[in-house]
Design a protein around this motif. Structure first.
Motif, PDB file in Angstrom:
ATOM      1  N   UNK A  19       0.843  -1.195   0.000  1.00  0.00           N
ATOM      2  CA  UNK A  19       0.000   0.000   0.000  1.00  0.00           C
ATOM      3  C   UNK A  19       0.873   1.238   0.000  1.00  0.00           C
ATOM      4  N   UNK A  20       0.318   2.359  -0.483  1.00  0.00           N
ATOM      5  CA  UNK A  20       1.061   3.612  -0.407  1.00  0.00           C
ATOM      6  C   UNK A  20       1.399   3.914   1.048  1.00  0.00           C
ATOM      7  N   UNK A  21       0.421   3.687   1.939  1.00  0.00           N
ATOM      8  CA  UNK A  21       0.648   3.935   3.362  1.00  0.00           C
ATOM      9  C   UNK A  21      -0.393   3.192   4.185  1.00  0.00           C
ATOM     10  N   UNK A  22      -0.055   2.968   5.432  1.00  0.00           N
ATOM     11  CA  UNK A  22      -1.011   2.411   6.392  1.00  0.00           C
ATOM     12  C   UNK A  22      -0.999   3.292   7.638  1.00  0.00           C
ATOM     13  N   UNK A  23      -2.174   3.380   8.271  1.00  0.00           N
ATOM     14  CA  UNK A  23      -2.316   4.186   9.485  1.00  0.00           C
ATOM     15  C   UNK A  23      -2.747   3.269  10.611  1.00  0.00           C
ATOM     16  N   UNK A  24      -2.048   3.346  11.731  1.00  0.00           N
ATOM     17  CA  UNK A  24      -2.403   2.569  12.923  1.00  0.00           C
ATOM     18  C   UNK A  24      -2.167   3.440  14.144  1.00  0.00           C
TER      19      UNK A  24
END
Length: 126
Positions: A19-24
């Motif tokens: 993915x381009x980015x992940x948020x957690x």
């Protein structure tokens, strides 16, 4: 742990299974970006400065999609094909962090995707 995928139509689509980015938990993990121009699909590699600017533009688009900017960046990882370009990359990169620059490392590698000269990833938080 729950996380969400962040995708910006202003940045190039991933060229592999990531993915381009992940948020957690309020922390954004941005995948390495290269100098692909999303609009044209072309690599911007006519100079190391322009290549670095395009990488930073791609990072910016992903950060903005997550409601963040360069002021939210905690750490960057820079991968370069030739450390002799470090000064020029560093000057361009530094123009995006005018105060309180993030932690980072810069590593010379033998090869990068699409044979680019620089790839940068980052971690940011709100």
């Amino acid at each position: 742990m729950a996380h969400s995928i962040i995708t910006s139509p202003q940045a190039p689509a991933p060229i592999g299974p990531y993915s381009q980015a992940t948020m957690a938990n309020g922390t954004l993990y941005v995948s390495g970006q290269i100098a692909l121009d999303q609009a044209s699909g072309n690599l911007i590699n006519d100079s190391i400065e322009n290549e670095t600017h395009q990488v930073m533009k791609n990072l910016s688009a992903i950060l903005q999609q997550a409601g963040m900017g360069f002021e939210n960046v905690l750490k960057c990882s820079i991968f370069v094909k030739d450390l002799n370009n470090f000064g020029r990359i560093n000057e361009t990169y530094g123009s995006y962090f005018t105060s309180n620059p993030p932690a980072r490392e810069t590593v010379e590698v033998s090869r990068l995707p699409k044979d680019v000269n620089v790839e940068i990833s980052c971690i940011a938080a709100k």
